[in-house]
Write a protein that holds these residues in place. Structure first.
Motif, PDB file in Angstrom:
ATOM      1  N   PHE A  57     -63.844  25.626 -16.593  1.00  0.00           N
ATOM      2  CA  PHE A  57     -64.402  25.715 -15.243  1.00  0.00           C
ATOM      3  C   PHE A  57     -63.244  25.769 -14.254  1.00  0.00           C
ATOM      4  O   PHE A  57     -62.261  25.020 -14.408  1.00  0.00           O
ATOM      5  N   PRO A  58     -63.283  26.678 -13.249  1.00  0.00           N
ATOM      6  CA  PRO A  58     -64.349  27.665 -13.011  1.00  0.00           C
ATOM      7  C   PRO A  58     -64.161  28.935 -13.839  1.00  0.00           C
ATOM      8  O   PRO A  58     -63.036  29.409 -14.010  1.00  0.00           O
ATOM      9  N   ALA A  96     -65.021  29.921  -6.953  1.00  0.00           N
ATOM     10  CA  ALA A  96     -64.265  30.419  -8.101  1.00  0.00           C
ATOM     11  C   ALA A  96     -62.765  30.234  -7.929  1.00  0.00           C
ATOM     12  O   ALA A  96     -62.046  29.996  -8.915  1.00  0.00           O
ATOM     13  N   PHE A  97     -62.267  30.328  -6.692  1.00  0.00           N
ATOM     14  CA  PHE A  97     -60.818  30.318  -6.503  1.00  0.00           C
ATOM     15  C   PHE A  97     -60.288  29.024  -5.882  1.00  0.00           C
ATOM     16  O   PHE A  97     -59.071  28.870  -5.760  1.00  0.00           O
ATOM     17  N   THR A  98     -61.174  28.135  -5.478  1.00  0.00           N
ATOM     18  CA  THR A  98     -60.690  26.882  -4.875  1.00  0.00           C
ATOM     19  C   THR A  98     -61.074  25.636  -5.674  1.00  0.00           C
ATOM     20  O   THR A  98     -60.530  24.560  -5.418  1.00  0.00           O
ATOM     21  N   SER A  99     -62.017  25.726  -6.620  1.00  0.00           N
ATOM     22  CA  SER A  99     -62.433  24.549  -7.392  1.00  0.00           C
ATOM     23  C   SER A  99     -61.333  24.111  -8.340  1.00  0.00           C
ATOM     24  O   SER A  99     -60.557  24.936  -8.856  1.00  0.00           O
ATOM     25  N   ALA A 100     -61.272  22.783  -8.557  1.00  0.00           N
ATOM     26  CA  ALA A 100     -60.285  22.236  -9.495  1.00  0.00           C
ATOM     27  C   ALA A 100     -60.633  22.665 -10.915  1.00  0.00           C
ATOM     28  O   ALA A 100     -61.804  22.680 -11.309  1.00  0.00           O
ATOM     29  N   ARG A 139     -64.202  16.849 -21.434  1.00  0.00           N
ATOM     30  CA  ARG A 139     -63.680  17.664 -20.335  1.00  0.00           C
ATOM     31  C   ARG A 139     -62.865  16.787 -19.394  1.00  0.00           C
ATOM     32  O   ARG A 139     -63.337  15.749 -18.935  1.00  0.00           O
ATOM     33  N   ARG A 140     -61.621  17.255 -19.132  1.00  0.00           N
ATOM     34  CA  ARG A 140     -60.707  16.525 -18.260  1.00  0.00           C
ATOM     35  C   ARG A 140     -59.916  17.524 -17.405  1.00  0.00           C
ATOM     36  O   ARG A 140     -59.924  18.737 -17.675  1.00  0.00           O
ATOM     37  N   PRO A 141     -59.183  17.036 -16.396  1.00  0.00           N
ATOM     38  CA  PRO A 141     -58.458  17.956 -15.502  1.00  0.00           C
ATOM     39  C   PRO A 141     -57.338  18.734 -16.178  1.00  0.00           C
ATOM     40  O   PRO A 141     -56.982  19.829 -15.719  1.00  0.00           O
ATOM     41  N   THR A 142     -56.738  18.195 -17.245  1.00  0.00           N
ATOM     42  CA  THR A 142     -55.653  18.909 -17.929  1.00  0.00           C
ATOM     43  C   THR A 142     -55.959  18.967 -19.420  1.00  0.00           C
ATOM     44  O   THR A 142     -56.612  18.065 -19.964  1.00  0.00           O
TER      45      THR A 142
END
Length: 470
Positions: free
Chosen positions: A401-402, A41-45, A139-142
């Motif tokens: 996500f997350p 939950a706290f480390t996933s991108a 869905r993308r990183p930003t």
């Protein structure tokens, strides 16, 4: 009645006993899985989602060019197959690749790392039930990247769809095909003309029949000449045998020569006269000698006539043989000509069939070309369906996500469930007596008293292990 049979099981108490008996295992497993959920939950991108929606509207009345002369109105409605077709266009590699190229040309730094397979895995197109709406999610990183890419995909989809359903493009295709078949028609006709000129016949089948009849006449004439040649050879053989004899020969078998016939008759008469004189005169008499002289002269003349007749027969035989050779050459020429005509006829039939097929194809594409131009000339550019962007690409700015509350809750629940399951399995495979009532339940004898095993100083085992007396 046995009181043991009246007792009911207390499953809740059994579960509590399992929990307290295997508490370290259950809590340890729960803590481990929950810790893993915390890490995830706290480390996933973070992944952000952009959404958009497209509305597909039907053109209720569309002119349909079923014939060049007439047009009729018919209704087109959007069905589930149309929606699925639009979905496939959206997810087609051509659209996605076009979107990547557009982003690259616009100078977006992340465009070089994009691939069609990458977009396919992150883009979801869903048909909303009981509607004519397609829901798009990327869905993308930003959030900015997701919005920009989804906008590019929608724009490229609109362009590609217009190109696919563009009537002018269809008209151009029909025009090109019609012109191609027109050219093939001209080329095939030229081949037919060249073949007719080369073979110098307009109807090869009629000429073949005529040649067959002519060959039959030639064959009959050849047979007749062969029979005559056989007769000539036989007569020449007979003449050669007769001429080879030094005795006086009458050559009476030469019946077709009047001169020979008269000389033979004269020779016969002289022979008769010589016989009559021989009965009255001596052979040395002047009368007999005169007749003998006439006989010899007439026989010599008959021989000369026979030789002349033989020469004429040889000439006739030679002429007959030459005529046979000439007729055989004519028959061979006729056969060769018929073979050429047959080949020409087969090629002509093939070209005529090809010409017919090309003509049908030309007529079809020419008519389709005219039909495809009717909507443009009557109603302007027409499409069966109209596509509208109901909702452009947008994002909430929150990561999908997350989802920390959900992940932590699921981690805690999964950890406790897994730990309790492991504890239950451990208890299930452990067949020792754990509580005093196990004696009555499994042995069927009354329990008098129980004492704890004080020798074991472990607090956990002091609560559970007892010495039972029944």
């Amino acid at each position: 009645m046995d009181t043991l049979n009246l007792r009911t099981e207390n499953y809740f108490r059994d579960l509590l006993l399992i929990y307290f008996a295997r508490q370290p295992l259950i809590l340890g497993t729960t803590a481990a899985i929950f810790l893993a959920a915390v890490v995830i939950a706290f480390t996933s991108a973070e992944v952000f989602s952009a959404e958009a929606s497209i509305l597909l509207r039907s053109n209720e009345f569309q002119r349909s060019p079923d014939t060049v002369q007439e047009t009729e109105l018919r209704a087109f409605r959007v069905d589930e197959q149309d929606l699925r077709s639009e979905r496939e266009i959206l997810l087609s590699p051509r659209v996605l690749n076009g979107a990547i190229v557009k982003l690259s040309q616009a100078g977006f730094p992340y465009a070089d790392a994009l691939t069609v397979s990458n977009l396919l895995s992150s883009l979801t197109v869903t048909v909303i039930p009981d509607t004519k709406v397609l829901d798009l999610e990327l869905r993308r990183p930003t959030p900015e990247q997701a919005t920009e890419i989804l906008d590019a995909v929608i724009e490229e989809y609109m362009i590609e769809r217009t190109q696919i359903l563009n009537p002018e493009r269809t008209s151009d295709f029909f025009a090109i095909q019609a012109e191609r078949f027109r050219s093939q028609l001209g080329s095939t006709k030229e081949q037919l003309v060249e073949m007719a000129a080369a073979n110098k016949t307009a109807d090869p089948r009629a000429e073949i029949q005529s040649n067959i009849a002519f060959k039959r006449i030639l064959q009959e004439r050849l047979n007749s000449l062969e029979i005559e040649a056989v007769q000539y050879r036989e007569e020449l053989r007979h003449l050669d045998e007769a001429l080879g004899d030094d005795q006086i020969r009458l050559f009476s078998f030469i019946g077709r020569n009047d001169t020979v016939s008269s000389l033979v008759q004269r020779l016969v008469d002289l022979s008769i006269e010589r016989g009559e004189l021989a009965r009255n005169y001596e052979d040395e008499s002047r009368v007999v000698a005169s007749v003998d002289k006439q006989l010899l002269e007439t026989a010599a003349q008959v021989r000369r006539e026979a030789i002349d007749y033989r020469d004429s027969l040889a000439t006739k035989l030679e002429t007959a043989e030459k005529q046979q050779e000439l007729i055989r050459e004519q028959i061979a020429t006729v056969d060769s000509r018929n073979v050429d005509l047959q080949i020409h006829d087969i090629e002509t039939d093939s070209l005529n069939r090809e010409l017919e097929l090309i003509g049908q194809s030309f007529s079809t594409f020419f008519r389709r070309n005219q039909e495809s131009q009717i909507p443009n000339s009557v109603d302007g550019k027409v499409s069966l369906f109209y596509v509208s962007v109901l909702s452009p690409a947008h994002t909430s700015g929150k990561a999908v996500f997350p989802n920390r509350p959900l992940i932590l809750g699921l981690g805690l629940f999964a950890g406790f469930l897994t730990g309790f399951t492991l504890g239950f399995i451990r208890e299930f495979i452990d067949h020792t007596f754990k509580v005093p009532r196990d004696v009555e339940q499994y042995l069927g004898v009354p329990l008098l008293f129980s004492t704890p095993l004080l020798a074991d100083s472990s607090a956990c085992k002091a609560d559970r292990n007892h010495s039972f007396t029944g």
